[in-house]
Design an enzyme around this catalytic site. Structure first.
Site, PDB file in Angstrom:
ATOM      1  N   HIS A 186      16.171  21.461 -19.426  1.00  0.00           N
ATOM      2  CA  HIS A 186      15.646  21.647 -18.066  1.00  0.00           C
ATOM      3  C   HIS A 186      14.269  21.004 -17.888  1.00  0.00           C
ATOM      4  O   HIS A 186      13.502  21.408 -17.024  1.00  0.00           O
ATOM      5  CB  HIS A 186      15.606  23.145 -17.716  1.00  0.00           C
ATOM      6  CG  HIS A 186      16.978  23.747 -17.619  1.00  0.00           C
ATOM      7  ND1 HIS A 186      17.225  25.104 -17.599  1.00  0.00           N
ATOM      8  CD2 HIS A 186      18.204  23.160 -17.527  1.00  0.00           C
ATOM      9  CE1 HIS A 186      18.531  25.324 -17.500  1.00  0.00           C
ATOM     10  NE2 HIS A 186      19.142  24.160 -17.474  1.00  0.00           N
ATOM     11  N   GLY A 188      18.083  34.806 -26.441  1.00  0.00           N
ATOM     12  CA  GLY A 188      17.342  35.144 -25.227  1.00  0.00           C
ATOM     13  C   GLY A 188      17.750  34.382 -23.993  1.00  0.00           C
ATOM     14  O   GLY A 188      16.899  33.933 -23.234  1.00  0.00           O
ATOM     15  N   LEU A 216      18.248  41.232 -26.004  1.00  0.00           N
ATOM     16  CA  LEU A 216      17.947  42.659 -25.830  1.00  0.00           C
ATOM     17  C   LEU A 216      19.190  43.421 -25.387  1.00  0.00           C
ATOM     18  O   LEU A 216      19.294  44.623 -25.597  1.00  0.00           O
ATOM     19  CB  LEU A 216      16.855  42.843 -24.764  1.00  0.00           C
ATOM     20  CG  LEU A 216      15.438  42.406 -25.137  1.00  0.00           C
ATOM     21  CD1 LEU A 216      14.500  42.632 -23.957  1.00  0.00           C
ATOM     22  CD2 LEU A 216      14.944  43.178 -26.360  1.00  0.00           C
ATOM     23  N   TYR A 251       3.367  25.515 -10.270  1.00  0.00           N
ATOM     24  CA  TYR A 251       3.600  24.901 -11.583  1.00  0.00           C
ATOM     25  C   TYR A 251       2.299  24.692 -12.362  1.00  0.00           C
ATOM     26  O   TYR A 251       2.297  24.782 -13.587  1.00  0.00           O
ATOM     27  CB  TYR A 251       4.395  23.597 -11.441  1.00  0.00           C
ATOM     28  CG  TYR A 251       5.875  23.896 -11.300  1.00  0.00           C
ATOM     29  CD1 TYR A 251       6.648  24.199 -12.412  1.00  0.00           C
ATOM     30  CD2 TYR A 251       6.476  23.939 -10.058  1.00  0.00           C
ATOM     31  CE1 TYR A 251       7.989  24.521 -12.298  1.00  0.00           C
ATOM     32  CE2 TYR A 251       7.817  24.257  -9.921  1.00  0.00           C
ATOM     33  CZ  TYR A 251       8.568  24.541 -11.053  1.00  0.00           C
ATOM     34  OH  TYR A 251       9.896  24.865 -10.938  1.00  0.00           O
TER      35      TYR A 251
HETATM   36  N1  APR Z   1      14.359  39.082 -27.053  1.00  0.00           N
HETATM   37  C1  APR Z   1      15.644  38.684 -26.834  1.00  0.00           C
HETATM   38  N2  APR Z   1      16.171  38.548 -25.600  1.00  0.00           N
HETATM   39  C2  APR Z   1      15.375  38.807 -24.553  1.00  0.00           C
HETATM   40  C3  APR Z   1      14.021  39.232 -24.705  1.00  0.00           C
HETATM   41  C4  APR Z   1      13.518  39.361 -26.029  1.00  0.00           C
HETATM   42  N3  APR Z   1      12.264  39.737 -26.289  1.00  0.00           N
HETATM   43  N4  APR Z   1      13.499  39.420 -23.464  1.00  0.00           N
HETATM   44  C5  APR Z   1      14.464  39.129 -22.588  1.00  0.00           C
HETATM   45  N5  APR Z   1      15.608  38.760 -23.227  1.00  0.00           N
HETATM   46  C6  APR Z   1      16.886  38.306 -22.664  1.00  0.00           C
HETATM   47  C7  APR Z   1      17.305  39.029 -21.393  1.00  0.00           C
HETATM   48  O1  APR Z   1      18.105  40.174 -21.706  1.00  0.00           O
HETATM   49  C8  APR Z   1      18.144  37.944 -20.680  1.00  0.00           C
HETATM   50  O2  APR Z   1      19.501  37.974 -21.102  1.00  0.00           O
HETATM   51  O3  APR Z   1      16.685  36.951 -22.291  1.00  0.00           O
HETATM   52  C9  APR Z   1      17.508  36.632 -21.188  1.00  0.00           C
HETATM   53  C10 APR Z   1      16.660  35.921 -20.154  1.00  0.00           C
HETATM   54  O4  APR Z   1      17.493  35.510 -19.105  1.00  0.00           O
HETATM   55  P1  APR Z   1      16.962  34.579 -17.924  1.00  0.00           P
HETATM   56  O5  APR Z   1      15.656  35.098 -17.446  1.00  0.00           O
HETATM   57  O6  APR Z   1      18.074  34.400 -16.949  1.00  0.00           O
HETATM   58  O7  APR Z   1      16.622  33.191 -18.668  1.00  0.00           O
HETATM   59  P2  APR Z   1      17.547  31.966 -19.066  1.00  0.00           P
HETATM   60  O8  APR Z   1      18.869  32.409 -19.571  1.00  0.00           O
HETATM   61  O9  APR Z   1      16.718  31.097 -19.930  1.00  0.00           O
HETATM   62  O10 APR Z   1      17.753  31.260 -17.656  1.00  0.00           O
HETATM   63  C11 APR Z   1      18.451  30.055 -17.623  1.00  0.00           C
HETATM   64  O11 APR Z   1      17.958  29.771 -15.310  1.00  0.00           O
HETATM   65  O12 APR Z   1      16.351  30.106 -13.741  1.00  0.00           O
HETATM   66  C12 APR Z   1      17.025  29.147 -14.460  1.00  0.00           C
HETATM   67  O13 APR Z   1      16.360  26.983 -15.121  1.00  0.00           O
HETATM   68  C13 APR Z   1      16.079  28.347 -15.323  1.00  0.00           C
HETATM   69  O14 APR Z   1      16.234  27.718 -17.639  1.00  0.00           O
HETATM   70  C14 APR Z   1      16.437  28.769 -16.733  1.00  0.00           C
HETATM   71  C15 APR Z   1      17.895  29.135 -16.580  1.00  0.00           C
END
Ligand code: APR
EC number: 2.3.1.286
Length: 262
Positions: free
Chosen positions: A119, A195, A222, A67
């Protein structure tokens, strides 16, 4: 009519907008999403195994160092045009709030307010034992050198180990943050979900909560993650470019930084 024009019309019709954001909005600032492979020192580690209370109990030094490194990575990063588009909309007269799953502070640094962190935040620290918030001195925030691991400092009240103020897997969301998010989402005309993979509950239920309350939902990703409901609009593309294009199509003046497609 194209999805961008439908989304721009929904934005023009709305007054109260909630941006619901996930890791994808910070990807263009160089912060990896949960789908990206780790690099450098952390290449061998799976974040899902580092981000639990059990992992901290088993190896507090490893988790604390992870972290510290992430906090450093965020401190080096800058808000991108997606973060910056959101306060532009507020400046143009919309009532805008942000509900984020991200633990970085890029929305705040872009000028958004309020920002609800479902979170928790990388910038907060609390005691693993007594749960009280704690402050770190600058030397306790020193970034681990490559390969170096740093023990978590101790709580000045109970001598418990300090941990990051984030929500780990299998932990509950902070009550206040969840209540604020629900209030904002139920009262909005438009929710823009940016995202997020929409898999981690309860946060992932937020777009459905907005739909159930009568709002329109725009998904920016994306990949096509839209559910094709009558009140849902999918905009596929990188968050920065898509949000700039959306604001421009709705008639909001934007200054696009060099290299950002509009
Ligand atoms: N623009 C738009 N979307 C994007 C981009 C971009 N430049 N880059 C990636 N993405 C999209 C991906 O296609 C995916 O659907 O963002 C999403 C990221 O997904 P995750 O990595 O799963 O992130 P998130 O949804 O925030 O995860 C939720 O999971 O791990 C836990 O607590 C953690 O807060 C997090 C939660």
């Amino acid at each position: 009519m194209s999805n961008l024009l439908r989304a721009a019309e929904a934005l023009r019709r709305s007054k109260t907008v909630v941006f619901f954001t996930g890791a994808g909005i910070s990807a263009d600032s160089g912060i990896p999403t949960f789908r990206d492979k780790l690099t450098g020192l952390w290449v061998k580690h799976d974040p899902q195994r580092l981000e639990t209370a059990d992992a901290f109990r088993a190896n507090p030094t490893l988790v604390w160092s992870w972290y510290l490194w992430r906090r450093h990575q965020v401190n080096q990063a800058k808000p991108n045009s997606a973060h910056l588009s959101i306060p532009r909309l507020a400046d143009a007269g919309w009532d805008v709030s942000v509900v984020t799953q991200n633990i970085d502070d890029l929305h705040e640094r872009a000028g958004s307010s309020p920002v609800v962190h479902l979170h928790g935040s990388l910038m907060d620290v609390k005691c693993f034992g007594c749960h009280r918030p704690a402050e770190l001195s600058p030397d306790q925030l020193a970034v681990p050198l490559e390969g170096q691991l740093i023990e978590p400092p101790r709580c000045t009240r109970c001598n418990g180990r300090l941990r990051p103020g984030v929500v780990w897997f299998r932990e509950n969301l902070p009550d206040n943050a969840w209540r604020s998010a629900v209030r904002l989402v139920r009262a909005c005309d438009l929710l823009v979900s940016v995202g997020t993979s929409g898999v981690v509950m309860p946060a992932a239920g937020i777009p459905d909560m907005a739909l159930a309350a009568g709002a329109t939902v725009i998904h920016v990703n994306l990949e096509d993650v839209g559910m094709d409901g009558a009140d849902e609009i999918m905009l596929v593309g990188p968050a920065g470019g898509v949000l700039l294009a959306l604001l421009q199509a709705a008639g909001v003046a934007v200054l696009s930084p060099p290299g950002v497609p509009t």
